[in-house]
Design an enzyme around this catalytic site. Structure first.
Site, PDB file in Angstrom:
ATOM      1  N   SER A  94     -14.010  -9.958 -12.948  1.00 50.33           N
ATOM      2  CA  SER A  94     -13.485  -9.238 -14.119  1.00 50.33           C
ATOM      3  C   SER A  94     -12.257  -8.464 -13.661  1.00 50.33           C
ATOM      4  CB  SER A  94     -14.519  -8.237 -14.649  1.00 50.33           C
ATOM      5  OG  SER A  94     -15.765  -8.843 -14.813  1.00 50.33           O
ATOM      6  N   LYS A 169     -13.621  -9.857 -21.919  1.00 56.18           N
ATOM      7  CA  LYS A 169     -14.523  -9.138 -21.004  1.00 56.18           C
ATOM      8  C   LYS A 169     -14.321  -7.619 -21.100  1.00 56.18           C
ATOM      9  CE  LYS A 169     -17.299  -8.307 -17.517  1.00 56.18           C
ATOM     10  NZ  LYS A 169     -18.749  -8.396 -17.610  1.00 56.18           N
ATOM     11  N   LYS A 237     -13.701   0.639 -12.682  1.00 53.62           N
ATOM     12  CA  LYS A 237     -12.620  -0.357 -12.573  1.00 53.62           C
ATOM     13  C   LYS A 237     -12.376  -1.029 -13.930  1.00 53.62           C
ATOM     14  CE  LYS A 237     -14.016  -4.333 -11.611  1.00 53.62           C
ATOM     15  NZ  LYS A 237     -14.407  -5.574 -12.255  1.00 53.62           N
TER      16      LYS A 237
HETATM   17  P1  NAD Z   1     -20.031  -7.294  -5.139  1.00 49.98           P
HETATM   18  O1  NAD Z   1     -19.298  -6.137  -4.599  1.00 49.98           O
HETATM   19  O2  NAD Z   1     -21.520  -7.346  -4.980  1.00 49.98           O
HETATM   20  O3  NAD Z   1     -19.452  -8.670  -4.505  1.00 49.98           O
HETATM   21  C1  NAD Z   1     -18.088  -8.920  -4.275  1.00 49.98           C
HETATM   22  C2  NAD Z   1     -17.978  -9.847  -3.071  1.00 49.98           C
HETATM   23  O4  NAD Z   1     -16.595 -10.168  -2.867  1.00 49.98           O
HETATM   24  C3  NAD Z   1     -18.486  -9.196  -1.765  1.00 49.98           C
HETATM   25  O5  NAD Z   1     -19.396 -10.063  -1.116  1.00 49.98           O
HETATM   26  C4  NAD Z   1     -17.201  -8.995  -0.950  1.00 49.98           C
HETATM   27  O6  NAD Z   1     -17.414  -9.060   0.436  1.00 49.98           O
HETATM   28  C5  NAD Z   1     -16.357 -10.167  -1.458  1.00 49.98           C
HETATM   29  N1  NAD Z   1     -14.927  -9.985  -1.219  1.00 49.98           N
HETATM   30  C6  NAD Z   1     -14.144  -8.909  -1.471  1.00 49.98           C
HETATM   31  N2  NAD Z   1     -12.875  -9.149  -1.114  1.00 49.98           N
HETATM   32  C7  NAD Z   1     -12.842 -10.418  -0.617  1.00 49.98           C
HETATM   33  C8  NAD Z   1     -11.803 -11.227  -0.076  1.00 49.98           C
HETATM   34  N3  NAD Z   1     -10.544 -10.783   0.019  1.00 49.98           N
HETATM   35  N4  NAD Z   1     -12.129 -12.473   0.334  1.00 49.98           N
HETATM   36  C9  NAD Z   1     -13.411 -12.937   0.247  1.00 49.98           C
HETATM   37  N5  NAD Z   1     -14.434 -12.202  -0.252  1.00 49.98           N
HETATM   38  C10 NAD Z   1     -14.148 -10.956  -0.692  1.00 49.98           C
HETATM   39  O7  NAD Z   1     -19.612  -7.397  -6.664  1.00 49.98           O
HETATM   40  P2  NAD Z   1     -20.360  -8.188  -7.840  1.00 49.98           P
HETATM   41  O8  NAD Z   1     -21.308  -7.267  -8.518  1.00 49.98           O
HETATM   42  O9  NAD Z   1     -20.822  -9.524  -7.355  1.00 49.98           O
HETATM   43  O10 NAD Z   1     -19.127  -8.357  -8.861  1.00 49.98           O
HETATM   44  C11 NAD Z   1     -18.127  -9.358  -8.692  1.00 49.98           C
HETATM   45  C12 NAD Z   1     -17.302  -9.417  -9.975  1.00 49.98           C
HETATM   46  O11 NAD Z   1     -18.162  -9.761 -11.065  1.00 49.98           O
HETATM   47  C13 NAD Z   1     -16.637  -8.079 -10.346  1.00 49.98           C
HETATM   48  O12 NAD Z   1     -15.377  -8.316 -10.904  1.00 49.98           O
HETATM   49  C14 NAD Z   1     -17.592  -7.510 -11.378  1.00 49.98           C
HETATM   50  O13 NAD Z   1     -16.934  -6.611 -12.266  1.00 49.98           O
HETATM   51  C15 NAD Z   1     -18.048  -8.776 -12.081  1.00 49.98           C
HETATM   52  N6  NAD Z   1     -19.354  -8.682 -12.744  1.00 49.98           N
HETATM   53  C16 NAD Z   1     -20.426  -8.092 -12.120  1.00 49.98           C
HETATM   54  C17 NAD Z   1     -21.656  -8.004 -12.789  1.00 49.98           C
HETATM   55  C18 NAD Z   1     -22.869  -7.343 -12.158  1.00 49.98           C
HETATM   56  O14 NAD Z   1     -23.825  -7.061 -12.888  1.00 49.98           O
HETATM   57  N7  NAD Z   1     -22.874  -7.098 -10.855  1.00 49.98           N
HETATM   58  C19 NAD Z   1     -21.785  -8.537 -14.083  1.00 49.98           C
HETATM   59  C20 NAD Z   1     -20.704  -9.169 -14.673  1.00 49.98           C
HETATM   60  C21 NAD Z   1     -19.485  -9.234 -13.985  1.00 49.98           C
END
Ligand code: NAD
Length: 294
Positions: A94, A169, A237
């Protein structure tokens, strides 16, 4: 071969669903333990986004925010350093709609097609493969990846040109944040006035006030379980992106601004890594009442 970059709370179960459906995956994450979990499930591992791109014609990204996606796509050893012409990149993170458009343009210069395809539903729906996926970009590219996206989502909806997925979103995130705040405010009132919150929930969940948010968050709040889920810091964010986009288009967001300050207070109090249901903690602080099972 499909590439998958970003294996956190959401990316891990989404990638696992592709593996379960028989797809071959090459994965990359900057956190080694997250990569190892996928290796154990049968994915191949790459040491950079560039190395993923060298092996794949379709690459999915699921990282926190715009700067992370820019690093993955345009940074040193990023996707554009290794991708062949015709590669499709689907960013499911997102991020700000303007950043999604900027990324799609940078990709187009190298003959790479990029869609923005953020999701709603959180970790439980990521695990079940029943996310809601909202997609922006070229419709012909959307048609090519639809079947793959359906392996992760119950609904996959084409929303319009590049950036449209992230605009939708943002609307979703405004509604969810304001809903959690409304539920927290109302349950704090009824608890402080002496009614068991479980009774309140049972009495109103089937009426007009009932919501997916209430069903998901009241059990967590009343148990005092604020494990993420979706972190307060990630919602900050998203609301930042919503406020910026609102200002850009001249669409005031007074209620979003107010909930943003609640989230900022929670972050300052050390709760940034809690689930966003911890908005209830803001009300607990100002009212001196905990909304817990009695
Ligand atoms: P998270 O922090 O658990 O996971 C993010 C992952 O990205 C981590 O494993 C991190 O190490 C990796 N990462 C960061 N920078 C990187 C890079 N340069 N190269 C490779 N890997 C990298 O976050 P999440 O909860 O999985 O959320 C991910 C996205 O999904 C966000 O944009 C969030 O807003 C969206 N989202 C999350 C949820 C939720 O409920 N958690 C729901 C809908 C959408």
């Amino acid at each position: 071969m499909i590439g998958f970059i970003g294996l956190g709370i959401m990316g891990k179960p989404m990638a696992e669903n592709l593996l379960k459906a028989g797809k071959e995956l090459v994965v990359f994450d900057v956190v080694k333990e997250n990569v190892e979990k996928l290796l154990a499930k049968g994915a191949k591992v790459a040491s950079s986004a560039k190395e993923v791109a060298q092996q794949c014609s379709l690459i999915i990204i699921m990282v926190p925010n715009s700067p992370h996606v820019k690093t993955v796509v345009m940074g040193e050893n990023g996707i554009l350093d290794g991708a062949k012409e015709g590669t499709i990149v689907v960013d499911m993170s997102s991020i700000a709609p303007a950043a999604a458009q900027e990324l799609a343009k940078a990709c187009a210069k190298k003959g790479v097609k990029m869609l923005d395809a953020p999701v709603s539903g959180g970790e439980p729906k990521a695990i079940d493969g029943t996310l809601a996926v909202m997609v922006g970009g070229d419709k012909a590219v959307f048609d090519k990846v639809y079947d793959t996206l359906k392996l992760m989502g119950a609904s996959v909806v084409y929303c319009g040109d590049s950036g449209a997925g992230n605009t939708v979103k943002l609307a979703n995130q405004v509604i969810v944040a304001l809903n959690i705040a409304a539920v927290s405010e109302a349950f704090t009132l009824s608890t402080k006035a002496g009614v068991d919150p479980i009774k309140v929930f049972d009495a109103i969940k089937g009426g007009l006030a009932g919501s997916t948010v209430m069903n998901a968050k009241i059990p967590m709040i009343t148990e005092g379980n604020f494990n993420p889920g979706f972190k307060i810091d990630l919602h900050i964010k998203d609301l930042n992106n919503a406020l910026e986009t609102g200002h850009e288009f001249g669409s005031p967001l007074p209620m979003t601004a107010q909930v943003m300050e609640m989230l900022q207070t929670l972050h300052a109090d050390g709760f940034g890594q809690d689930d966003h249901s911890a908005i209830a903690k803001y009300y607990e602080k100002v009212s001196g009442t905990k909304v817990r099972k009695q």
